[in-house]
Design an enzyme around this catalytic site. Structure first.
Site, short mmCIF file in Angstrom:
data_model
loop_
_atom_site.label_atom_id
_atom_site.label_comp_id
_atom_site.label_asym_id
_atom_site.label_seq_id
_atom_site.Cartn_x
_atom_site.Cartn_y
_atom_site.Cartn_z
N HIS A 130 29.91 66.00 23.32
CA HIS A 130 30.46 65.09 22.32
C HIS A 130 31.12 65.88 21.20
O HIS A 130 30.61 66.93 20.78
CB HIS A 130 29.36 64.20 21.75
CG HIS A 130 29.04 63.04 22.63
ND1 HIS A 130 29.48 61.76 22.40
CD2 HIS A 130 28.31 62.96 23.78
CE1 HIS A 130 29.05 60.95 23.35
NE2 HIS A 130 28.33 61.66 24.21
N PRO A 131 32.25 65.38 20.69
CA PRO A 131 32.93 66.07 19.59
C PRO A 131 32.26 65.81 18.25
O PRO A 131 31.53 64.82 18.08
CB PRO A 131 34.32 65.45 19.64
CG PRO A 131 34.08 64.05 20.11
CD PRO A 131 32.95 64.15 21.11
N GLN A 144 36.40 56.63 16.92
CA GLN A 144 36.43 57.18 15.57
C GLN A 144 37.43 56.43 14.70
O GLN A 144 37.19 56.19 13.51
CB GLN A 144 36.74 58.67 15.62
CG GLN A 144 35.64 59.49 16.30
CD GLN A 144 35.61 60.95 15.89
OE1 GLN A 144 36.14 61.34 14.86
NE2 GLN A 144 34.96 61.77 16.71
N VAL A 171 29.67 54.85 16.68
CA VAL A 171 30.41 54.52 15.47
C VAL A 171 30.87 53.07 15.44
O VAL A 171 31.08 52.50 14.36
CB VAL A 171 31.62 55.46 15.28
CG1 VAL A 171 31.15 56.89 15.07
CG2 VAL A 171 32.56 55.39 16.46
#
Length: 474
Positions: free
Chosen positions: A374-375, A395, A430
């Site tokens: 995951h970033p 995001q 998110v």
């Protein structure tokens, strides 16, 4: 390569949110009255069978008589044709109610006067097979031939081929074989729902209108069943009232009522049916319909829809389609494809369960690899526009692609501190949070011990996967 296991039974159906039936006139429940006409089609030496009938009669504990005619059994069946049919016919035509007949082709051929009465009343005459016998041990070729013969004889006797089908004493192949014929608007060899549904059978979308074995007078002839007309009435009334209440709450259903000439046609039982019909008519909000009418309504209001069926995909297609659900970890989809998948996995919730099983069963090192895939939130990959399409959209949904310089600096510092402390990036679904909520969770969780965060991060990974699947599957 060995094919992965696949489970054919559909344990989900319409699920927790069934479609709005939209019955005509805003009816809260649709009622299908079914008269099974089997008399003259049952096991009997006169019909070329090896033994007498032993099913659904007044004879307690009846057994087949090999190589013998069973005069008492035949006489009981004859009562259904001679007396019971007409008693039912008088009641239902007197109330002006539509009826579907499940007609055994050979029985219909031996009762031309009754067939004329059915047609004159506008009753739908569907097929109940060639003979009213067990099909479970029939070779597929034999059963296919029996279906074709039933259709042909039915057309000769009634003047039109049947458009509906119910075998009753069917085999595991029956629905597929009937669907392969291609000429049936509906089939009813199923007891698995309170609404019609489309099934992919015999290479086509076949409408299934489930039948009933509980709201059925056959229970007068079983050990655990009805003993009096009042028992039958009470059960039908309670079934109707429960479905009526569901319909009033916006979830209209259908109710089948199974009738047999030699059973409900007895004078000591017919009043139970009469009381129920009077109750339903007085209650209102009911659509009495033939199964042909229900089929036409469903095909018009709820036609079959082509959709993805993950359980039917080959491995390459499956991995290509779902390999990115767990971030940059296509091995999870590869392993999930090898599980025992079925119709229950063709929804977002079902497929998520299969993918999550693989993730949960993986080694700690493999799960850590998923976390590290995951970033960072609003990190360098995002700035360089090198996120996966899913991560970029997620995001952006929280406004992380439009941060102020101060916010970007705060995320950068938190990312670095979190990764240094725990060994993997901060992960959160998110789409469940706004920008401020994400920052608050970041600051709260960074102080946790690494084991607590590992567990929480894995849970968040599963939640992210769930949201991604909900975007692409029903």
């Amino acid at each position: 390569m060995t094919a992965p296991p696949r489970y054919p039974r559909d344990m989900l159906g319409h699920g927790a949110a069934p479609p709005d039936a939209r019955w005509p006139g805003g009816a809260k429940v649709a009622v299908s009255l079914v008269v099974n006409y089997e008399e003259g089609g049952e096991n009997c030496l006169l019909h070329g069978d090896a033994a007498s009938e032993a099913f659904l009669s007044e004879i307690v504990g009846a057994q087949p008589w090999p190589d013998q005619r069973h005069w008492n059994m035949e006489s009981i069946y004859d009562y259904g044709a001679r007396a019971g049919f007409w008693r039912i016919h008088r009641l239902l035509t007197g109330l002006g109610l539509p009826v579907t007949v499940y007609g055994v082709a050979t029985a219909l051929a031996r009762s031309p006067v009754q067939v004329r009465a059915m047609r004159a009343a506008g009753w739908e005459i569907a097929s109940h097979g060639l003979k009213w016998v067990e099909h479970k041990d029939m070779p597929e070729t034999e059963e296919r031939a029996a279906i074709a013969a039933a259709i042909a004889l039915h057309a000769e006797v009634t003047g039109a081929r049947p458009r509906g089908w119910y075998t009753g004493r069917c085999s595991a192949n029956t629905l597929r074989l009937v669907a392969e014929d291609g000429g049936f608007d509906w089939v009813s060899d199923a007891y698995d729902d309170d609404l019609p549904y489309w099934a992919r059978l015999g290479g086509r979308d076949q409408l299934v209108i489930p039948y009933t074995l509980d709201a059925n007078d056959m229970r007068f002839a079983t050990a655990q069943g009805f003993n009096t007309a009042d028992h039958f009435f009470a059960y039908l009334r309670d079934t109707f009232d429960a479905l009526h209440a569901e319909g009033a709450a916006g979830a209209a259903k259908m109710m089948s009522v199974g009738l047999h000439c030699r059973l409900i046609g007895r004078p000591g039982r017919i009043l139970g049916l009469q009381r129920f019909l009077e109750h339903a008519l007085a209650r209102g909000g009911v659509w009495f319909a033939r199964r042909a009418d229900i089929a036409a309504h469903w095909a018009r209001e709820h036609p079959p829809r082509t959709r993805q069926r993950p359980s039917e995909m080959d491995r390459a297609t499956f991995v290509a389609r779902f390999g990115g659900i767990f971030e940059n970890s296509p091995w999870i989809a590869g392993r999930a494809h090898a599980l025992e998948l079925g119709p229950g996995h063709d929804s977002a919730a079902g497929l998520h369960n299969a993918l999550a099983r693989v993730f949960r069963a993986a080694s700690r090192g493999e799960r850590l690899g998923v976390l590290r895939a995951h970033p960072d939130l609003a990190g360098r990959l995002a700035a360089a526009r090198r996120l996966t399409a899913d991560s970029a959209a997620e995001q952006a949904s929280a406004g992380l692609d439009a941060l102020t310089d101060a916010e970007r600096a705060a995320f950068g510092a938190l990312n670095a501190a979190y990764t240094a402390r725990h060994g993997f990036p901060f992960i959160i679904a998110v789409r469940d949070h706004g920008k401020d909520g994400i920052l608050a969770a970041f600051r709260r969780r960074i102080a946790n011990d690494s084991e607590t965060e590992f567990i929480e991060a894995c849970a968040q990974v599963e939640r992210i996967a769930e949201l991604r699947l909900e975007a692409v599957l029903p």
